[in-house]
Scaffold this motif. Structure first.
Motif, PDB file in Angstrom:
ATOM      1  N   ARG A  74      -3.963 -22.618 -42.927  1.00  0.00           N
ATOM      2  CA  ARG A  74      -3.085 -23.778 -42.755  1.00  0.00           C
ATOM      3  C   ARG A  74      -2.742 -23.973 -41.289  1.00  0.00           C
ATOM      4  O   ARG A  74      -2.744 -25.095 -40.772  1.00  0.00           O
ATOM      5  CB  ARG A  74      -1.787 -23.586 -43.559  1.00  0.00           C
ATOM      6  CG  ARG A  74      -1.961 -23.548 -45.060  1.00  0.00           C
ATOM      7  CD  ARG A  74      -2.579 -24.824 -45.605  1.00  0.00           C
ATOM      8  NE  ARG A  74      -2.584 -24.810 -47.061  1.00  0.00           N
ATOM      9  CZ  ARG A  74      -3.299 -25.620 -47.818  1.00  0.00           C
ATOM     10  NH1 ARG A  74      -4.086 -26.519 -47.261  1.00  0.00           N
ATOM     11  NH2 ARG A  74      -3.235 -25.541 -49.130  1.00  0.00           N
ATOM     12  N   ILE A  75      -2.426 -22.867 -40.608  1.00  0.00           N
ATOM     13  CA  ILE A  75      -2.100 -22.951 -39.185  1.00  0.00           C
ATOM     14  C   ILE A  75      -3.309 -23.478 -38.407  1.00  0.00           C
ATOM     15  O   ILE A  75      -3.175 -24.293 -37.488  1.00  0.00           O
ATOM     16  CB  ILE A  75      -1.665 -21.573 -38.642  1.00  0.00           C
ATOM     17  CG1 ILE A  75      -0.360 -21.116 -39.323  1.00  0.00           C
ATOM     18  CG2 ILE A  75      -1.485 -21.632 -37.133  1.00  0.00           C
ATOM     19  CD1 ILE A  75       0.830 -21.981 -39.055  1.00  0.00           C
ATOM     20  N   ILE A 116       5.294 -26.399 -33.761  1.00  0.00           N
ATOM     21  CA  ILE A 116       4.427 -27.093 -34.703  1.00  0.00           C
ATOM     22  C   ILE A 116       5.243 -28.035 -35.580  1.00  0.00           C
ATOM     23  O   ILE A 116       4.853 -29.185 -35.824  1.00  0.00           O
ATOM     24  CB  ILE A 116       3.639 -26.080 -35.563  1.00  0.00           C
ATOM     25  CG1 ILE A 116       2.525 -25.450 -34.731  1.00  0.00           C
ATOM     26  CG2 ILE A 116       3.064 -26.735 -36.820  1.00  0.00           C
ATOM     27  CD1 ILE A 116       1.804 -24.300 -35.409  1.00  0.00           C
ATOM     28  N   ALA A 117       6.391 -27.561 -36.065  1.00  0.00           N
ATOM     29  CA  ALA A 117       7.256 -28.408 -36.896  1.00  0.00           C
ATOM     30  C   ALA A 117       7.736 -29.620 -36.108  1.00  0.00           C
ATOM     31  O   ALA A 117       7.802 -30.742 -36.633  1.00  0.00           O
ATOM     32  CB  ALA A 117       8.439 -27.602 -37.421  1.00  0.00           C
ATOM     33  N   MET A 118       8.087 -29.405 -34.843  1.00  0.00           N
ATOM     34  CA  MET A 118       8.513 -30.502 -33.978  1.00  0.00           C
ATOM     35  C   MET A 118       7.406 -31.550 -33.817  1.00  0.00           C
ATOM     36  O   MET A 118       7.616 -32.757 -34.004  1.00  0.00           O
ATOM     37  CB  MET A 118       8.914 -29.946 -32.608  1.00  0.00           C
ATOM     38  CG  MET A 118       9.065 -30.963 -31.491  1.00  0.00           C
ATOM     39  SD  MET A 118      10.560 -31.953 -31.603  1.00  0.00           S
ATOM     40  CE  MET A 118      11.793 -30.746 -31.063  1.00  0.00           C
ATOM     41  N   LEU A 119       6.192 -31.103 -33.494  1.00  0.00           N
ATOM     42  CA  LEU A 119       5.086 -32.017 -33.248  1.00  0.00           C
ATOM     43  C   LEU A 119       4.664 -32.755 -34.522  1.00  0.00           C
ATOM     44  O   LEU A 119       4.393 -33.960 -34.492  1.00  0.00           O
ATOM     45  CB  LEU A 119       3.900 -31.246 -32.669  1.00  0.00           C
ATOM     46  CG  LEU A 119       4.113 -30.641 -31.271  1.00  0.00           C
ATOM     47  CD1 LEU A 119       2.947 -29.739 -30.898  1.00  0.00           C
ATOM     48  CD2 LEU A 119       4.306 -31.724 -30.225  1.00  0.00           C
ATOM     49  N   ALA A 130      -0.101 -35.603 -41.109  1.00  0.00           N
ATOM     50  CA  ALA A 130       1.020 -34.817 -40.587  1.00  0.00           C
ATOM     51  C   ALA A 130       1.967 -34.406 -41.701  1.00  0.00           C
ATOM     52  O   ALA A 130       2.411 -33.248 -41.766  1.00  0.00           O
ATOM     53  CB  ALA A 130       1.774 -35.608 -39.517  1.00  0.00           C
ATOM     54  N   ARG A 131       2.290 -35.345 -42.578  1.00  0.00           N
ATOM     55  CA  ARG A 131       3.171 -35.018 -43.702  1.00  0.00           C
ATOM     56  C   ARG A 131       2.541 -33.958 -44.607  1.00  0.00           C
ATOM     57  O   ARG A 131       3.206 -33.003 -45.022  1.00  0.00           O
ATOM     58  CB  ARG A 131       3.481 -36.277 -44.504  1.00  0.00           C
ATOM     59  CG  ARG A 131       4.251 -35.984 -45.792  1.00  0.00           C
ATOM     60  CD  ARG A 131       4.484 -37.230 -46.617  1.00  0.00           C
ATOM     61  NE  ARG A 131       4.548 -36.912 -48.035  1.00  0.00           N
ATOM     62  CZ  ARG A 131       4.719 -37.806 -49.005  1.00  0.00           C
ATOM     63  NH1 ARG A 131       4.813 -39.093 -48.705  1.00  0.00           N
ATOM     64  NH2 ARG A 131       4.752 -37.435 -50.265  1.00  0.00           N
ATOM     65  N   VAL A 132       1.253 -34.103 -44.909  1.00  0.00           N
ATOM     66  CA  VAL A 132       0.563 -33.140 -45.764  1.00  0.00           C
ATOM     67  C   VAL A 132       0.589 -31.753 -45.142  1.00  0.00           C
ATOM     68  O   VAL A 132       0.842 -30.742 -45.814  1.00  0.00           O
ATOM     69  CB  VAL A 132      -0.891 -33.591 -46.025  1.00  0.00           C
ATOM     70  CG1 VAL A 132      -1.691 -32.475 -46.700  1.00  0.00           C
ATOM     71  CG2 VAL A 132      -0.910 -34.840 -46.896  1.00  0.00           C
ATOM     72  N   LEU A 133       0.374 -31.678 -43.831  1.00  0.00           N
ATOM     73  CA  LEU A 133       0.367 -30.377 -43.169  1.00  0.00           C
ATOM     74  C   LEU A 133       1.766 -29.765 -43.124  1.00  0.00           C
ATOM     75  O   LEU A 133       1.918 -28.543 -43.265  1.00  0.00           O
ATOM     76  CB  LEU A 133      -0.213 -30.508 -41.761  1.00  0.00           C
ATOM     77  CG  LEU A 133      -1.731 -30.688 -41.711  1.00  0.00           C
ATOM     78  CD1 LEU A 133      -2.200 -31.000 -40.301  1.00  0.00           C
ATOM     79  CD2 LEU A 133      -2.448 -29.451 -42.242  1.00  0.00           C
ATOM     80  N   LEU A 134       2.794 -30.569 -42.929  1.00  0.00           N
ATOM     81  CA  LEU A 134       4.156 -30.049 -43.007  1.00  0.00           C
ATOM     82  C   LEU A 134       4.417 -29.443 -44.384  1.00  0.00           C
ATOM     83  O   LEU A 134       4.986 -28.347 -44.505  1.00  0.00           O
ATOM     84  CB  LEU A 134       5.173 -31.166 -42.744  1.00  0.00           C
ATOM     85  CG  LEU A 134       5.551 -31.466 -41.298  1.00  0.00           C
ATOM     86  CD1 LEU A 134       6.503 -32.661 -41.248  1.00  0.00           C
ATOM     87  CD2 LEU A 134       6.184 -30.252 -40.611  1.00  0.00           C
ATOM     88  N   ALA A 159       4.900 -25.288 -45.106  1.00  0.00           N
ATOM     89  CA  ALA A 159       6.109 -24.830 -45.805  1.00  0.00           C
ATOM     90  C   ALA A 159       5.750 -24.008 -47.031  1.00  0.00           C
ATOM     91  O   ALA A 159       6.307 -22.922 -47.258  1.00  0.00           O
ATOM     92  CB  ALA A 159       6.967 -26.040 -46.205  1.00  0.00           C
ATOM     93  N   SER A 160       4.803 -24.480 -47.805  1.00  0.00           N
ATOM     94  CA  SER A 160       4.420 -23.784 -49.034  1.00  0.00           C
ATOM     95  C   SER A 160       3.785 -22.420 -48.725  1.00  0.00           C
ATOM     96  O   SER A 160       4.100 -21.419 -49.388  1.00  0.00           O
ATOM     97  CB  SER A 160       3.448 -24.645 -49.841  1.00  0.00           C
ATOM     98  OG  SER A 160       4.053 -25.844 -50.246  1.00  0.00           O
TER      99      SER A 160
END
Length: 336
Positions: A21-22, A69-72, A320-324, A328-329
């Motif tokens: 994921r990262i 990463i969360a910020m970007l 971006a939303r999918v990766l966030l 998280a998961s």
């Protein structure tokens, strides 16, 4: 395969999924993350030696860079990553690194990211001042590149300091209430996550309502992140985390809080640990596991992860939303 072998394979698989994921995030944000890393290197190298050396020793050993990463990604959810988002991504890692340098002094930490802590190499005084250098750099960068965010950053720094004080107070005054634990959790960990996601959305032009949604996502992600870390203190032998480190240091973790609520007699053993007696550590650790406290913390981590993902549900779908959601998961699954 034995039970232990199965557990080991499970942890390895979860870590591999997280790494994938990262890597997916890094592919989407490749240029931005390279810029962040380069800028971080310059920021931690500024200042006189040996303070800059101590800061660089920690920061350049890497880490998952979850906060930048969360910020970007939060900014990318609203159309694009601009210069302000990149600068604030650097700020989030500078602040986080400063807290680690300070924490290692307070906790008498011996190892961080697979290497001796800065305090062991340069002393406690230099490690504290190195953290101060990073905080000054973070404030200066915010004032120059995103001054409207400064009041929010100062408020978050206040939360971080207050959470640390409350946690430190627990070293001399045994307090295993959930209320105290939650205050430390929200102030010390969740507040910086929420700041990063909220302001990533803000500088990308998100509406106040969407900024609040991203703030909620970040806070819940931070809570789940810490709950996972708490569980790994008791079951993280295959993750690289030092087992029982938090317990030996007398840190308040949710498995411990829940175990004492279920077995009040454990409080006496905790008092011995707080007084420096390490003999009861294994006994308390076994009791924590036997009470089912770790299972309950895993359940709560899963719940906070789901509510974090739910906070994003009204956003326009996109990479971006999918990766966030995926990051998280996968972070929560590390405790499984």
């Amino acid at each position: 395969m034995s039970v232990l072998g199965t557990a080991a394979a499970s942890h390895v698989a979860e870590d591999l999924r997280l790494e994938r994921r990262i890597q997916s995030v890094q592919e989407l944000l490749a240029d931005d993350l390279r810029w962040v890393e380069s800028t971080l290197h310059g920021a931690v190298s500024a200042g006189p030696a040996p303070g800059a050396d101590a800061a660089r020793h920690l920061v350049m050993r890497g880490g998952k860079r979850v906060r930048p990463i969360a910020m970007l990604l939060s900014a990318a959810c609203f159309g694009g990553i601009n210069d302000q988002a990149r600068e604030l991504a650097v700020v989030s890692e500078l602040v986080h690194s400063a807290t680690l340098l300070h924490d290692d002094v307070i906790d008498e930490g011996m190892e961080r990211r697979g290497a001796p802590t800065s305090r062991l190499q340069w002393g406690n005084g230099i490690s504290v001042l190195a953290g101060d250098l990073l905080l000054v750099s973070a404030l200066d960068r915010t004032a120059r590149h995103a001054p409207a965010v400064m009041p929010d950053l100062i408020g978050t720094l206040r939360q971080l300091v207050e959470g640390e004080i409350i946690q430190l107070r627990g070293r001399s005054e045994l307090d295993v209430t959930e209320a105290t634990y939650e205050r430390i959790l929200r102030d010390k960990t969740a507040s910086l996550f929420a700041w990063a996601t909220r302001n990533g959305a803000r500088v990308a032009g998100a509406s106040p309502a969407d900024q609040e949604r991203l703030s909620g996502f970040g806070e819940r992600l931070g809570i789940a992140f810490q709950l996972v870390d708490d569980v790994l203190d008791y079951s993280g032998e295959h993750t690289g985390k030092s087992l029982l480190a938090d317990l030996r240091e007398g840190k308040l973790t949710l498995p411990l809080v829940l175990a004492v609520a279920r077995r009040p007699e454990l409080a006496q053993s905790l008092r011995r640990i707080h007084a420096g007696d390490r003999e009861p550590v294994q006994l308390v650790s076994q009791a924590v596991i036997e009470t089912g406290a770790c299972d309950e913390v895993r359940r709560r981590a899963s719940h906070y992860t789901q509510t974090a993902v739910d906070a994003l549900s009204s956003l326009v779908p996109g990479p971006a939303r999918v990766l966030l959601e995926n990051v998280a998961s996968e972070l929560a699954r590390r405790a499984a």
